[in-house]
Design a protein around this motif. Structure first.
Motif, PDB file in Angstrom:
ATOM      1  N   MET A 132       0.856  -1.196   0.000  1.00 31.20           N
ATOM      2  CA  MET A 132       0.000   0.000   0.000  1.00 31.20           C
ATOM      3  C   MET A 132       0.890   1.243   0.000  1.00 31.20           C
ATOM      4  O   MET A 132       1.526   1.550   1.020  1.00 31.20           O
ATOM      5  CB  MET A 132      -0.919  -0.014   1.231  1.00 31.20           C
ATOM      6  N   ASN A 161     -10.052   0.035   4.790  1.00 31.04           N
ATOM      7  CA  ASN A 161     -11.130   0.930   4.355  1.00 31.04           C
ATOM      8  C   ASN A 161     -11.880   1.503   5.554  1.00 31.04           C
ATOM      9  O   ASN A 161     -12.268   2.663   5.570  1.00 31.04           O
ATOM     10  CB  ASN A 161     -12.106   0.193   3.426  1.00 31.04           C
ATOM     11  N   HIS A 205      -8.027  -5.205   3.124  1.00 32.33           N
ATOM     12  CA  HIS A 205      -8.681  -4.031   2.543  1.00 32.33           C
ATOM     13  C   HIS A 205      -9.922  -3.625   3.331  1.00 32.33           C
ATOM     14  O   HIS A 205     -10.180  -2.435   3.504  1.00 32.33           O
ATOM     15  CB  HIS A 205      -8.986  -4.281   1.061  1.00 32.33           C
TER      16      HIS A 205
END
Ligand code: NAD
Length: 472
Positions: free
Chosen positions: A209, A438, A434
């Motif tokens: 990331m 998120n 994720h």
């Protein structure tokens, strides 16, 4: 580091409460999620090899039945106590929710140091423990399914399934009463290394990331990263090995007898064999011995991976930790005080209850295999290979070109059981990373990744309870 007043379950509750503030659920639902539904404490005798009788203390905790069966490993350790087993059982509930494994949390513990018992004594203890679980309906493919944990492995799981099957003649799904079994006893290929592989997939995803890496001042990707691993057992060994294979540098390894470092990188298999042959990790050729086994935790490195036991980094030593990223491969290696310190210093902690979920994820695959009574890939492997061969032949015919033989093998290959297990695990860990990230990004007030992971878990478990309709 051992603090007599430290409560592992208390630490889990503290993290839960911290996260609950970021959810919309009413107090009653949150209290129900937090509570351990059933705690079974047992004592039973075992005759030692010298003829003496010893009373063994053991536990099984079912934290949540919002989904069944309950699922969680059995720990064999001299320090096992009710608080610890309750904490580990609750972590299992949150862990399963995060990785979308439809189980409630459970955990077992047997208060013995396995190094101090013969294999025959351990077999008697394990079989008797299983019999006690059967008597109280605390084990079964639809009620509660144990697995390995610290101090236990395939051998113990084989004893458990054998005892259970013997006492449930004709029960067709009996093999699903426990996971982490040897393949010959209904285990699934890939389970042995699953937790370490899941830890690798989880950390790799975070390393991929760009925004997180930029924040930590590190380049994107795993290659070349300097890594320290504590614990060279099932989880630690495989984690270190997958990182090494991906081009990272294992600059230090710690075991309970001591720790070693080599800035140029240690070969994990060579260290493992050196320990097996000499009985100690120390004096490995080319490496430097560190004075204390905990010294490795404080070395300059990119990623620190505690993969031994809980409570190894606390308010006392956390300020000396220099890693930029910490991956909790063990359960509960950081105390809440350590968490606060790392959050303030901007060190990212990838939390245990999601990062080490590879074991339970592949246990889920094993359980499904047991219930379906067929090996993964058995039905479609050959069909897919024939089809791929046909498609490739058509492409080659139309283009007039031949595919290189290595590529041909790769394209034509139909998935084996281990391919499917690895792929299912990779997908699970990537999606979970994720989902958590998120949640974290959507609410900047959430202080760390652990809190974000708890928010994800609480929302899923609470939704199940709310949809049951018992809380109008
Ligand atoms: P294991 O018994 O295979 O290995 C643990 C290793 O840690 C041993 O080699 C032990 O000697 C070493 N160790 C003990 N104290 C130490 C210390 N103070 N410093 C350095 N090393 C020390 O156990 P495991 O299955 O690898 O479990 C390790 C951790 O991972 C536990 O917290 C466990 O709950 C967690 N975990 C395991 C699994 C699994 O599938 N096995 C799954 C999820 C989480």
């Amino acid at each position: 580091m051992s603090d007599k007043n430290y409560s592992f379950f208390g630490a889990v509750e503290k993290s839960f409460d911290k996260a609950a503030k970021f959810t919309k659920w009413e107090k009653g639902i949150l209290e129900q999620i937090k509570a351990c539904n059933a705690v079974y404490q047992m004592r039973f005798p075992v005759k030692r090899d010298d003829g003496s009788i010893e009373v063994i203390e053991a536990y099984r905790v079912q934290h949540s039945q919002h989904k069944t069966p309950c699922k969680g490993g059995i720990r064999f350790a001299a320090e096992v106590n009710q608080d610890e087993v309750m904490a580990l059982a609750s972590l299992m509930t949150y862990k399963c929710a995060i990785v979308n494994v439809p189980f409630g949390g459970g955990k077992g513990g047997i208060k013995v140091n396995p190094r101090k018992y013969s294999a025959y004594e351990l077999e008697k203890i394990t079989r008797r423990y299983t019999a006690e679980l059967i008597k109280k309906n605390f084990i079964g493919p639809g009620t509660d399914v144990p697995a390995p944990d610290y101090g236990s492995g395939e051998r113990e799981m084989a004893w458990i399934v054998d005892t259970y099957t013997a006492m449930h003649p004709g029960e067709i799904d009996a093999a699903g009463c426990v996971t982490g079994k040897p393949v010959s006893q209904g285990g699934v290929r890939g389970r042995r290394e699953a937790t370490g592989l899941g830890v690798f997939f989880g950390i790799r995803e975070v390393c991929n990331m760009p925004d997180i890496m930029q924040k930590l001042g590190m380049p994107v990707g795993v290659e070349g990263k300097k890594i320290v691993v504590q614990g060279l057992g099932n989880v630690g060994y495989h984690t270190a090995k997958f990182f090494q294979d991906a081009g990272a540098k294992i600059i230090a390894l710690a075991e309970y007898e001591g720790s070693i470092t080599n800035p140029a990188g240690l070969d994990v298999d060579e260290v493992f064999n050196h320990r097996k042959n000499s009985g100690s990790i120390l004096n490995f050729p080319g490496a430097t011995n560190l004075a204390k086994n905990t010294d490795a935790l404080e070395l300059e490195c990119d990623i620190l991976i505690p993969a031994a036991l809980e409570n190894v980094v606390d308010g006392e030593n956390a300020p000396r930790v220099k890693a930029k990223l910490i991956g909790e491969a063990a359960n509960g290696p950081l105390t809440p005080e350590a968490d606060e310190i790392f959050a303030q210093k901007g060190i990212v902690v990838i939390p245990d209850m999601y990062l080490n979920a590879g074991g339970v994820t592949v246990s889920y695959f094993e359980w499904l295999k047991n219930l379906s009574h067929v090996r993964y890939g058995r039905m479609e492997k050959r069909f897919n290979e024939n089809m791929n061969m046909h498609i490739l032949g058509q492409i080659e015919g139309l283009t007039g070109k031949k595919v290189a033989s290595r590529d041909r093998e790769y394209i034509v290959h139909g998935a084996d059981e281990v391919d499917l297990v690895y792929s299912g695990l990779e997908e699970t860990m990537i999606s979970a990373t994720h989902e958590i990230m998120n949640e974290w990004k959507a609410n900047p007030a959430i202080p760390d990744m652990r809190t974000a992971a708890y928010v994800v878990a609480i929302n899923k478990v609470a939704t199940t309870y709310a949809e049951l309709g018992i809380f109008p």
